[in-house]
Design an enzyme around this catalytic site. Structure first.
Site: not given
Length: 254
Positions: A66, A113, A205
């Site tokens: 992402h 992901d 992230s």
């Protein structure tokens, strides 16, 4: 009546819908010793830090899928501690390989992901730039295992990004607890979660969950409304679940 109501509420908890933030500095952490995590990279867009990542070789970086929503060009910054230091190494990305199962659907589970970045050129490994090990075989990390996370993300839910690399110690949670708390957003076969006094926030992230000297997870998501929410553990993509894919991608460029 009160007891019955509480029992009914308890039975519904696993089915409640939670909002997840998929760009999860480190909250309640401490500044890392400069260059003590030489595998860490800052993934930047338009000259600004966007996500973390980590070197698994002199030419490949793992991060979260992402972290590249859309077509914007990303740059990898290696060998940095303070992102304001101009001495770090900036390298372009020649290939972005997201796992084929990843789909950026809001408020839905995000399996796959994970993304591999192939650098435009091999980075010179030295005392400030090194690769980190990843698992060699599938397997679960035991509940209570001591691990750590690091990043340049926000220091609190509404705070600014940290220019210096921050870190925090965390412990692995039981996978069944993670699935119960996150309900439909959690895919037990390819995710894991942690808890601790400190944890990830926006901008972290893609960074690694490190247990011992091995990166076992990729920071994926956490509570949308409160970083490091004690009631909703931080979630990571489990690297060991993607080993064949990782090897296929990296070997395809040899």
């Amino acid at each position: 009546m009160i007891i019955i109501s509480l029992l009914l509420l308890g039975s519904l908890l696993p089915h409640l819908s939670f909002s997840a933030s998929v760009n999860v500095g480190i909250v309640n952490g401490t500044e890392a010793r400069p260059h003590s995590r030489p595998y860490m990279v800052s993934i930047q867009q338009y000259g600004r830090h966007k996500c973390g990542g980590f070197l698994i070789s002199d030419q490949f970086v793992i991060t979260a899928a992402h972290c590249r929503e859309g077509t914007g060009t990303l740059t990898v910054v290696a060998g940095a501690h303070n992102l304001r230091d101009t001495k770090s190494v900036r390298i372009g990305v020649s290939s972005y390989v997201k796992h084929p199962s990843y789909k950026p659907v809001p408020e839905e589970a995000k399996p796959g992901d994970i993304m591999i970045l192939k650098l435009e050129k091999k980075v010179e490994l030295n005392s400030n730039i090194k690769k980190i090990l990843i698992p060699t075989a599938p397997g679960e990390i035991k509940k209570g295992t001591d691990c750590s996370v690091a990043g340049w993300g926000r220091l609190d839910t509404n705070a600014a990004l940290s220019p210096k690399l921050m870190e925090a110690d965390v412990k692995v949670r039981l996978n069944a607890d993670c699935a119960r708390l996150w309900a439909r957003l959690y895919v037990a076969s390819e995710m894991m979660c942690t808890h601790g006094h400190g944890g990830s926030c926006d901008g972290d992230s893609g960074g690694p969950l490190v247990c011992g000297n091995t990166a076992v997870g990729v920071t994926s998501f956490g509570c949308k409304d409160k970083c490091n929410d004690p009631n909703l553990p931080e979630v990571y993509t489990k690297i060991s679940a993607f080993l064949p894919w990782i090897h296929n991608v990296t070997n395809s460029y040899n």
